[in-house]
Motif scaffolding. Structure first.
Motif, short mmCIF file in Angstrom:
data_model
loop_
_atom_site.label_atom_id
_atom_site.label_comp_id
_atom_site.label_asym_id
_atom_site.label_seq_id
_atom_site.Cartn_x
_atom_site.Cartn_y
_atom_site.Cartn_z
N ARG A 225 94.94 92.79 159.76
CA ARG A 225 94.77 93.66 158.58
C ARG A 225 93.74 93.08 157.63
NH1 ARG A 225 98.62 89.81 157.71
NH2 ARG A 225 98.35 88.96 155.63
N ARG A 226 93.26 93.90 156.73
CA ARG A 226 92.37 93.45 155.66
C ARG A 226 93.14 93.19 154.37
NH1 ARG A 226 86.61 94.37 155.11
NH2 ARG A 226 86.87 94.62 152.89
N THR A 227 94.37 93.64 154.33
CA THR A 227 95.15 93.52 153.09
C THR A 227 95.72 92.11 152.96
OG1 THR A 227 97.00 94.46 154.32
CG2 THR A 227 95.76 95.95 152.91
N ALA A 228 96.08 91.76 151.72
CA ALA A 228 96.63 90.43 151.47
C ALA A 228 97.94 90.22 152.23
CB ALA A 228 96.84 90.23 149.97
N LYS A 229 98.73 91.27 152.33
CA LYS A 229 100.00 91.20 153.04
C LYS A 229 100.09 92.34 154.04
CE LYS A 229 103.41 91.01 150.03
NZ LYS A 229 103.99 91.25 148.70
N GLY A 230 101.03 92.24 154.96
CA GLY A 230 101.23 93.32 155.92
C GLY A 230 102.17 92.87 157.02
N VAL A 231 103.12 93.73 157.39
CA VAL A 231 104.14 93.34 158.37
C VAL A 231 104.36 94.45 159.41
CG1 VAL A 231 105.32 91.72 156.86
CG2 VAL A 231 105.99 94.11 156.81
N VAL A 232 103.29 95.17 159.73
CA VAL A 232 103.49 96.31 160.63
C VAL A 232 103.43 95.86 162.09
CG1 VAL A 232 101.07 97.12 160.70
CG2 VAL A 232 102.93 98.75 160.94
N GLY A 233 104.58 95.84 162.73
CA GLY A 233 104.65 95.50 164.15
C GLY A 233 104.53 94.01 164.42
N LEU A 234 104.48 93.68 165.70
CA LEU A 234 104.37 92.28 166.11
C LEU A 234 103.02 91.72 165.66
CD1 LEU A 234 105.76 92.70 169.74
CD2 LEU A 234 107.00 91.97 167.69
N ASP A 235 102.99 90.42 165.37
CA ASP A 235 101.78 89.81 164.83
C ASP A 235 100.83 89.43 165.98
OD1 ASP A 235 99.83 88.55 163.42
OD2 ASP A 235 101.04 86.80 162.88
N LEU A 236 100.11 90.42 166.48
CA LEU A 236 99.21 90.17 167.61
C LEU A 236 98.01 89.32 167.20
CD1 LEU A 236 99.24 93.61 169.47
CD2 LEU A 236 100.66 91.59 169.87
N ALA A 237 97.56 89.46 165.95
CA ALA A 237 96.45 88.62 165.49
C ALA A 237 96.89 87.16 165.53
CB ALA A 237 96.00 89.03 164.09
N GLY A 238 98.08 86.89 165.03
CA GLY A 238 98.60 85.53 165.07
C GLY A 238 98.76 85.02 166.50
#
Lengths: 503, 503
Positions: A225-238
């Motif tokens: 995401r580009r936002t400071a926070k976000g919890v939508v779905g599994l953290d695929l970026a991580g």
């Protein structure tokens, strides 16, 4: 430089064990003679991929000249094996990467992503018959936003270049691996690189907001995401961070930035006669709630090498040198520097001092900065270890390294991120001395085993690559390795993404 | 309180769409009458699980009395559906959890993990015919280590209890969701909870080092590490954070700690007559490199509610109130507070002030703290939104919320984590007014669409649960949702872990 060992592609079996990659069951290649690259020519699948790439990509993207390809077949890991790739694709765009991965996926041919090749675990080493995708020419900084405190960059942007561009805008990208002048952000993300200031400011993972990724099937997706926070779905970026090219190819990185630090740092150094005293001093700094922005250790072997090379006059009777830097605003910085100094002197520092002078600070840090090049002057093979133990056991681990070095007759010099418990024993072997090489390998395995036994990890910041595959299994155990492989298989069903590395 | 809607278990199909969960294709239940829990009795598989659990678990672990079970079937999400579970297992140990999951896995019966039930998205709502595993009785703090700066806790430890125990040892666990007095660390990890101070110190994810997890097959594994750094293999601990119980049950959490902050914070408040002015002030704070430890927004609807309830005398002509706190050491704190105050006054604050007095600070923050309970006094249904937009678009998003409220005739009061761009529009609906409820649902969907259109996310910190499943698909797109489901299927092949939620 690494020797050449053909790494057979285990593309058909994503759960291939290290033994299948390096048939000897060793974490690194064991060819005793440098050999020429394989010239037996590509397989039918390989020829099909080469034809498709030639038809699809701009001609300047593809390198097939063996002499040129040879410069892209391994990273800087000592003794890690590598194979002869079909070709190297020097991508200039996400489209180049996607077209390459699609062609490889269509024919089950391995893909090895690569940044600047500064890795120390063999993670970017070429796989025989595969395609190396080099991202170093995708080096545009697309955006630096002071309002959103983020930057969007192509994966080939060099770490120091991003840091410099941020600094011009009053911003700071903290992750600072020692390779920062050469290594790329894409490579840093793929290995979750650490660095000096991560003791206070965190590692690469802590700064990745979003990624554009070419998946193992050649789809282009955006995760995060580009936002400071976000919890939508599994953290695929991580999940992509630190995955070492085994899940996809990173083609764009959005990183979080901090405001630039306005203050001049204060430096504190202490020489210690014993590892135990040094360990007690490090523990005191942590337990007293101090937060140095850098907290490093240099051992006697390094001090001697720097003295030999630069006539630096460092005290060689010291077992270790601790170097700390605080970056708080004044006068809190002075108070923190005084407290660090007190922790050093109260715990047996034979010599300790504090400084705000940048020239003096630079001189004090010279011992750390010059250690690696000073050891390189010795003209020996240098295998870099990367174990990380619980902070409180760092001195104990250092003592074990010294014992192992003595018992095996191996010369080991150690630098460490003291505040993190992350040690880099640098294992020096005379070139061409096969007996010494065997002893070094045994010491390497023993250091890994000791770190795991202390509740540590086999790799603090360099990655698993090829060198730590056995160690990974030892550390994680079969159940967790099974979960890792299940996730890998879910995202790369054909097992074409950097096969034989890490997972 | 949520109404009861039977959520059919989609255990056989882990890729079930929201429409299959809530047949109307809406993100929340649409039953118009509160109904009794389903008393049709368990299926054959359900009876087998009940028999196995009765034979395996200590009798005090299992709750089957419908009147007791009823208190465990939903969280605090307004209007989110839930079903009648077979039973509730109040686990006291990892063994209890593993035995329960193994029994469920053997018979393909859904498992819903649950902490304190303070969630706001329906993520912990019971699935018909499944087993709810309640972790709130696993509440031992196993270790707090100043030397390693970490704590090891059972998942049912309440956030504030951990924070208090850390404070006694000079340590600080920063994540501070508004639910901190009641919510559990396990629930915080499962939802990757945010809070007030995450604008400077990060969210729950940033503090999770390691987890013990009972997998979907009932295996007990440890993922992550105790060391400060580590990059061995894929980051499965990170993948579990925010996975909302869809990948396994968290039975132990190792969190990173910070040293306690030694200073008394300075508070700065500003009232603004227009959203545009407020937005410019927030942007100025960010662009000038300031780092408030808290940076909150309260809108006129909230101010009015607090005035009505507490006769607080807050200026109701203000469109919004901004509240900031700096926690730097002095005198840097004073300089930062002055700079924030300047940003407020230069950008049209109608009234602004700064304070170091704790009592005054508390009074100033009262408007934020009291907003939610003051609105609850109104006796209306309150649906909590959680969109997060890029920081620079927060004021624009607020304006859109006001437009949507006016156009739909819905009363919406908003609090926001201004520094993060994370807004909580609180949508108020007269109880039993079905027409108003329909309008609220339409407004809910429009707010989600607006946030996504601005490059934002549908959930900044509350999680997807049931309420944001449609929004998740809208935000991520089918390719990324496909990757999420592939990972989910890899780790939960039967699809028994919290089916129908999030992924």
């Amino acid at each position: 430089m690494p020797e050449r060992v053909t790494v057979d592609s285990p593309a058909a079996d994503p759960a291939a064990s290290p033994a299948e990659i390096a048939p000897e069951g060793r974490p690194f290649g064991t060819a005793t003679e440098p050999a020429e690259l394989d010239t037996s020519g590509p397989s039918a699948a390989g020829r099909a991929v080469l034809a498709e790439l030639a038809a699809t990509l701009d001609p300047d993207r593809m390198l097939t000249d063996p002499d040129v390809v040879r410069t892209y077949v391994h990273d800087e890991a000592e003794w890690a094996g590598y194979g002869t790739p079909l070709c190297v694709v020097r991508a200039r765009s996400t489209d180049d990467v996607a077209a390459t991965v699609r062609a490889c996926a269509a024919h089950g041919v391995p893909v090895v992503p690569r940044g600047a090749g500064t890795g120390l675990s063999g993670g970017a080493n070429a796989v025989a018959g595969g395609v190396v995708i080099c991202l170093e020419r995708m080096r545009t900084i697309r955006e630096i936003s002071p309002g959103e405190r983020l930057a969007v960059v192509e994966p080939g942007v060099v770490n120091d270049d991003l840091r410099a561009a941020c600094a011009e805008r009053g911003l700071w990208y903290p992750p600072d691996p020692a390779s920062a002048p050469w290594s790329t952000i894409g490579g840093n993300v793929a290995t979750n690189a650490g660095g000096l200031c991560c003791v206070k400011y965190g590692v690469t993972r802590d700064y990745v907001l979003a990624l554009e990724v070419v998946t193992a099937t050649g789809e282009v997706v955006r995760v995060g995401r580009r936002t400071a926070k976000g919890v939508v779905g599994l953290d695929l970026a991580g999940l992509m961070v630190g995955s070492e090219g085994t899940l996809g190819v990173i083609t764009e990185v959005t990183v979080k930035l901090r405001p630039a630090r306005p203050v001049a740092p204060r430096t504190v150094v202490g020489f210690f006669g014993s590892l135990a005293d040094c360990g007690a001093a490090v523990a005191a700094v942590t337990e007293r709630g101090l937060q140095p922005a850098i907290f490093e250790l240099v051992d006697r072997e390094c001090l001697q090498a720097v003295n030999t090379w630069k006539q630096a006059g460092l005290p060689e009777d010291a077992a270790v040198l601790l170097l700390a830097q605080t970056d708080l605003p004044e006068p809190a910085a002075e108070a923190e520097a005084d407290a660090i100094l007190a922790a050093f002197t109260e715990h047996g520092a034979t010599e300790a001092m504090s400084s705000t002078d940048p020239v003096e600070s630079e001189a004090l840090f010279g011992a750390r900065r010059l250690a690696y090049p000073a050891l390189e002057q010795l003209g020996m093979d240098m295998l870099t270890e990367d174990v990380c133990v619980p902070r409180g056991r760092m001195a104990e681990m250092l003592a074990r390294v010294e014992e192992i070095a003595a018992a095996r007759g191996v010369r080991i010099a150690t630098v460490a991120h003291a505040g993190d418990g992350n040690l880099h024993p640098l294992m020096l072997t005379p070139r061409g001395d096969e007996a010494a090489k065997e002893r070094t390998r045994a010491a390497f395995d023993e250091i890994i085993a000791a770190a795991v036994a202390m509740g540590g990890t086999v790799t603090g910041e360099h990655g698993v690559g090829l060198l730590k595959r056995d160690g990974m299994v030892r550390e994680l155990g079969p159940e967790v390795v099974g979960l890792q492989r299940a996730v890998k298989a879910a995202l790369d069903p054909q097992g074409i993404m950097n096969p034989g590395k890490a997972v």
